[in-house]
Scaffold this motif. Structure first.
Motif, PDB file in Angstrom:
ATOM      1  N   VAL A 168     -35.034  42.721  34.655  1.00  0.00           N
ATOM      2  CA  VAL A 168     -33.695  42.872  34.096  1.00  0.00           C
ATOM      3  C   VAL A 168     -33.145  41.506  33.722  1.00  0.00           C
ATOM      4  CG1 VAL A 168     -31.308  43.627  34.504  1.00  0.00           C
ATOM      5  CG2 VAL A 168     -33.221  44.922  35.498  1.00  0.00           C
ATOM      6  N   ILE A 169     -32.657  41.379  32.501  1.00  0.00           N
ATOM      7  CA  ILE A 169     -31.895  40.199  32.083  1.00  0.00           C
ATOM      8  C   ILE A 169     -30.492  40.689  31.773  1.00  0.00           C
ATOM      9  CG2 ILE A 169     -31.572  38.426  30.319  1.00  0.00           C
ATOM     10  CD1 ILE A 169     -34.584  38.264  30.027  1.00  0.00           C
ATOM     11  N   PHE A 170     -29.534  40.237  32.555  1.00  0.00           N
ATOM     12  CA  PHE A 170     -28.144  40.650  32.397  1.00  0.00           C
ATOM     13  C   PHE A 170     -27.355  39.482  31.815  1.00  0.00           C
ATOM     14  CE2 PHE A 170     -24.109  42.190  34.813  1.00  0.00           C
ATOM     15  CZ  PHE A 170     -23.546  42.585  33.615  1.00  0.00           C
ATOM     16  N   ASP A 171     -27.021  39.587  30.528  1.00  0.00           N
ATOM     17  CA  ASP A 171     -26.215  38.551  29.878  1.00  0.00           C
ATOM     18  C   ASP A 171     -24.749  38.890  30.117  1.00  0.00           C
ATOM     19  OD1 ASP A 171     -25.160  36.554  28.381  1.00  0.00           O
ATOM     20  OD2 ASP A 171     -25.853  37.278  26.448  1.00  0.00           O
ATOM     21  N   ALA A 172     -24.195  38.339  31.176  1.00  0.00           N
ATOM     22  CA  ALA A 172     -22.837  38.680  31.597  1.00  0.00           C
ATOM     23  C   ALA A 172     -21.759  37.987  30.781  1.00  0.00           C
ATOM     24  CB  ALA A 172     -22.653  38.339  33.080  1.00  0.00           C
ATOM     25  N   VAL A 173     -22.167  37.105  29.873  1.00  0.00           N
ATOM     26  CA  VAL A 173     -21.187  36.365  29.063  1.00  0.00           C
ATOM     27  C   VAL A 173     -21.415  36.538  27.563  1.00  0.00           C
ATOM     28  CG1 VAL A 173     -20.526  34.628  30.753  1.00  0.00           C
ATOM     29  CG2 VAL A 173     -22.604  34.296  29.409  1.00  0.00           C
ATOM     30  N   GLY A 174     -22.396  37.326  27.187  1.00  0.00           N
ATOM     31  CA  GLY A 174     -22.624  37.611  25.776  1.00  0.00           C
ATOM     32  C   GLY A 174     -23.038  36.410  24.944  1.00  0.00           C
ATOM     33  N   ALA A 176     -32.726  47.510  25.214  1.00  0.00           N
ATOM     34  CA  ALA A 176     -31.448  46.799  25.196  1.00  0.00           C
ATOM     35  C   ALA A 176     -30.358  47.824  25.473  1.00  0.00           C
ATOM     36  CB  ALA A 176     -31.218  46.129  23.849  1.00  0.00           C
ATOM     37  N   ILE A 177     -29.449  47.483  26.397  1.00  0.00           N
ATOM     38  CA  ILE A 177     -28.417  48.442  26.790  1.00  0.00           C
ATOM     39  C   ILE A 177     -27.046  47.774  26.804  1.00  0.00           C
ATOM     40  CG2 ILE A 177     -27.564  49.944  28.635  1.00  0.00           C
ATOM     41  CD1 ILE A 177     -30.421  50.369  29.523  1.00  0.00           C
ATOM     42  N   PHE A 178     -26.106  48.417  26.169  1.00  0.00           N
ATOM     43  CA  PHE A 178     -24.691  48.071  26.298  1.00  0.00           C
ATOM     44  C   PHE A 178     -23.941  49.329  26.666  1.00  0.00           C
ATOM     45  CE2 PHE A 178     -20.491  48.498  24.427  1.00  0.00           C
ATOM     46  CZ  PHE A 178     -19.828  47.460  25.075  1.00  0.00           C
ATOM     47  N   THR A 179     -22.910  49.178  27.488  1.00  0.00           N
ATOM     48  CA  THR A 179     -22.062  50.324  27.808  1.00  0.00           C
ATOM     49  C   THR A 179     -20.627  49.862  27.959  1.00  0.00           C
ATOM     50  OG1 THR A 179     -21.804  52.241  29.264  1.00  0.00           O
ATOM     51  CG2 THR A 179     -22.311  50.144  30.322  1.00  0.00           C
ATOM     52  N   ALA A 180     -19.698  50.729  27.654  1.00  0.00           N
ATOM     53  CA  ALA A 180     -18.273  50.420  27.825  1.00  0.00           C
ATOM     54  C   ALA A 180     -17.921  50.654  29.287  1.00  0.00           C
ATOM     55  CB  ALA A 180     -17.430  51.287  26.906  1.00  0.00           C
ATOM     56  N   ALA A 181     -18.250  49.682  30.120  1.00  0.00           N
ATOM     57  CA  ALA A 181     -18.109  49.840  31.569  1.00  0.00           C
ATOM     58  C   ALA A 181     -16.679  50.151  31.980  1.00  0.00           C
ATOM     59  CB  ALA A 181     -18.600  48.578  32.279  1.00  0.00           C
ATOM     60  N   GLY A 182     -15.717  49.558  31.283  1.00  0.00           N
ATOM     61  CA  GLY A 182     -14.325  49.772  31.646  1.00  0.00           C
ATOM     62  C   GLY A 182     -13.878  51.213  31.506  1.00  0.00           C
ATOM     63  N   LEU A 183     -14.490  51.940  30.582  1.00  0.00           N
ATOM     64  CA  LEU A 183     -14.109  53.329  30.350  1.00  0.00           C
ATOM     65  C   LEU A 183     -14.899  54.305  31.222  1.00  0.00           C
ATOM     66  CD1 LEU A 183     -13.832  53.281  26.455  1.00  0.00           C
ATOM     67  CD2 LEU A 183     -11.990  53.057  28.140  1.00  0.00           C
ATOM     68  N   LYS A 184     -15.865  53.792  31.974  1.00  0.00           N
ATOM     69  CA  LYS A 184     -16.712  54.659  32.792  1.00  0.00           C
ATOM     70  C   LYS A 184     -16.412  54.539  34.279  1.00  0.00           C
ATOM     71  CE  LYS A 184     -20.616  55.010  29.608  1.00  0.00           C
ATOM     72  NZ  LYS A 184     -22.069  54.929  29.449  1.00  0.00           N
ATOM     73  N   GLN A 185     -15.314  53.872  34.603  1.00  0.00           N
ATOM     74  CA  GLN A 185     -15.003  53.688  36.010  1.00  0.00           C
ATOM     75  C   GLN A 185     -14.482  54.981  36.628  1.00  0.00           C
ATOM     76  OE1 GLN A 185     -16.062  51.301  37.580  1.00  0.00           O
ATOM     77  NE2 GLN A 185     -16.500  49.864  35.907  1.00  0.00           N
ATOM     78  N   LYS A 186     -14.863  55.186  37.849  1.00  0.00           N
ATOM     79  CA  LYS A 186     -14.388  56.352  38.589  1.00  0.00           C
ATOM     80  C   LYS A 186     -14.056  55.934  40.013  1.00  0.00           C
ATOM     81  CE  LYS A 186     -19.239  57.658  39.218  1.00  0.00           C
ATOM     82  NZ  LYS A 186     -20.243  58.713  39.002  1.00  0.00           N
ATOM     83  N   LYS A 187     -13.388  56.788  40.699  1.00  0.00           N
ATOM     84  CA  LYS A 187     -12.865  56.452  42.017  1.00  0.00           C
ATOM     85  C   LYS A 187     -13.974  56.054  42.988  1.00  0.00           C
ATOM     86  CE  LYS A 187      -9.106  57.938  44.977  1.00  0.00           C
ATOM     87  NZ  LYS A 187      -7.968  58.863  45.090  1.00  0.00           N
ATOM     88  N   GLU A 188     -15.112  56.717  42.873  1.00  0.00           N
ATOM     89  CA  GLU A 188     -16.213  56.445  43.804  1.00  0.00           C
ATOM     90  C   GLU A 188     -16.721  55.005  43.697  1.00  0.00           C
ATOM     91  OE1 GLU A 188     -15.982  58.967  41.785  1.00  0.00           O
ATOM     92  OE2 GLU A 188     -15.921  60.767  43.046  1.00  0.00           O
ATOM     93  N   THR A 225     -22.716  42.472  28.083  1.00  0.00           N
ATOM     94  CA  THR A 225     -21.338  42.948  28.216  1.00  0.00           C
ATOM     95  C   THR A 225     -20.576  42.875  26.902  1.00  0.00           C
ATOM     96  OG1 THR A 225     -20.620  40.728  28.867  1.00  0.00           O
ATOM     97  CG2 THR A 225     -21.197  42.261  30.641  1.00  0.00           C
ATOM     98  N   VAL A 226     -21.167  42.264  25.880  1.00  0.00           N
ATOM     99  CA  VAL A 226     -20.470  42.056  24.609  1.00  0.00           C
ATOM    100  C   VAL A 226     -21.044  42.994  23.544  1.00  0.00           C
ATOM    101  CG1 VAL A 226     -19.892  40.400  22.808  1.00  0.00           C
ATOM    102  CG2 VAL A 226     -19.952  39.668  25.197  1.00  0.00           C
ATOM    103  N   PRO A 227     -20.224  43.882  22.964  1.00  0.00           N
ATOM    104  CA  PRO A 227     -20.717  44.856  21.984  1.00  0.00           C
ATOM    105  C   PRO A 227     -20.817  44.271  20.576  1.00  0.00           C
ATOM    106  CG  PRO A 227     -18.396  45.219  22.367  1.00  0.00           C
ATOM    107  CD  PRO A 227     -18.799  44.100  23.287  1.00  0.00           C
ATOM    108  N   SER A 228     -21.649  43.266  20.403  1.00  0.00           N
ATOM    109  CA  SER A 228     -21.829  42.670  19.080  1.00  0.00           C
ATOM    110  C   SER A 228     -22.642  43.613  18.200  1.00  0.00           C
ATOM    111  CB  SER A 228     -22.553  41.330  19.199  1.00  0.00           C
ATOM    112  OG  SER A 228     -23.873  41.528  19.675  1.00  0.00           O
ATOM    113  N   GLY A 229     -22.593  43.375  16.885  1.00  0.00           N
ATOM    114  CA  GLY A 229     -23.376  44.195  15.973  1.00  0.00           C
ATOM    115  C   GLY A 229     -24.852  44.147  16.277  1.00  0.00           C
TER     116      GLY A 229
END
Length: 238
Positions: free
Chosen positions: A130-136, A177-189, A156-160
């Motif tokens: 896994v390579i996680f580019d946390a700053v895009g 390659a995976i991007f997701t809108a993490a902020g919109l997928k948050q749940k209480k758990e 974390t950056v949804p570039s073209g």
């Protein structure tokens, strides 16, 4: 049920707005009693990068014990929690940051630290699950040769380019390659899980600076220097 005087923390995952002293949320939203061992600013920091890192590493990459995980931007708001969570899941973790943040990265669980100002991890022989580019700052095309045969690139950056790479690799049985809108997928758990980890001292917040609410502009200016470590917190004075 909450009662008057309870010390709580949480997020509003489906609504964005300006800074304010108060916000109203239904009880079924990600709101909990504050961890007993956390100050308010620490609890607030837990609501930021940790939730994003959790979605990417656990849900998107399914990080497993023994895997090799690289975190680019290891000293940022998402990166400091990504290091800790990857280590919690048993991965061998490499952090990429500047040399001035080496000790911080190591203290958060990095087994290896790379100074991006002196070394380009994509030019080495090491490959990662896994390579996680946390700053895009990197691209899938630039990182794919550093992935294992079934390796996953996260951004974390949804570039073209990131979105095209995600579509291009979505049908592949190999590298993805995976991007997701993490902020919109948050749940209480998710927040409940992070609270448990915090109370068990499995993760900890990293707070660079604290600003009073009336210095919001100054706080943003500091964040925009891209030199902060972990979180910058706005404090409401009671």
């Amino acid at each position: 049920m909450f009662k008057k005087g309870d010390q709580v923390f949480g997020i509003s995952p489906h609504r964005f707005g300006t800074y304010a002293e108060y916000v109203c949320l239904p009880e079924d939203q990600p709101v909990f009693l504050k961890p007993t061992n956390a100050a308010y600013d620490e609890a607030a920091g837990l609501c930021d990068g940790a939730l994003t890192a959790l979605i990417f590493l656990r849900d998107c990459a399914n990080v497993q014990a023994g895997q090799k995980v690289l975190i680019n931007g290891a000293s940022g708001a998402v990166g400091v929690y990504a290091l800790q969570l990857a280590k919690y899941y048993g991965a061998e973790v490499t952090g990429v940051c500047s040399s001035r943040n080496f000790e911080l990265a190591k203290s958060l669980g990095a087994d290896t630290v790379i100074d991006y100002t002196k070394e380009d991890f994509t030019r080495g022989d090491q490959t990662y699950d896994v390579i996680f580019d946390a700053v895009g700052k990197r691209t899938y095309s630039g990182c794919k040769d550093s992935l294992t045969a079934q390796g996953i690139y996260l951004s974390t950056v949804p570039s073209g380019g990131a979105m095209l790479s995600m579509l291009w690799t979505s049908k592949s049985r190999g590298k993805k390659a995976i991007f997701t809108a993490a902020g919109l997928k948050q749940k209480k758990e998710n927040l409940a899980f992070l609270k448990e980890l915090f109370e068990a001292e499995k993760i900890k917040p990293v707070i660079d600076r604290r600003y009073p609410l009336e210095q919001t502009i100054e706080a943003h200016r500091y964040v925009e220097t891209e030199r902060k470590k972990g979180n910058v917190i706005l404090q409401v004075r009671g």
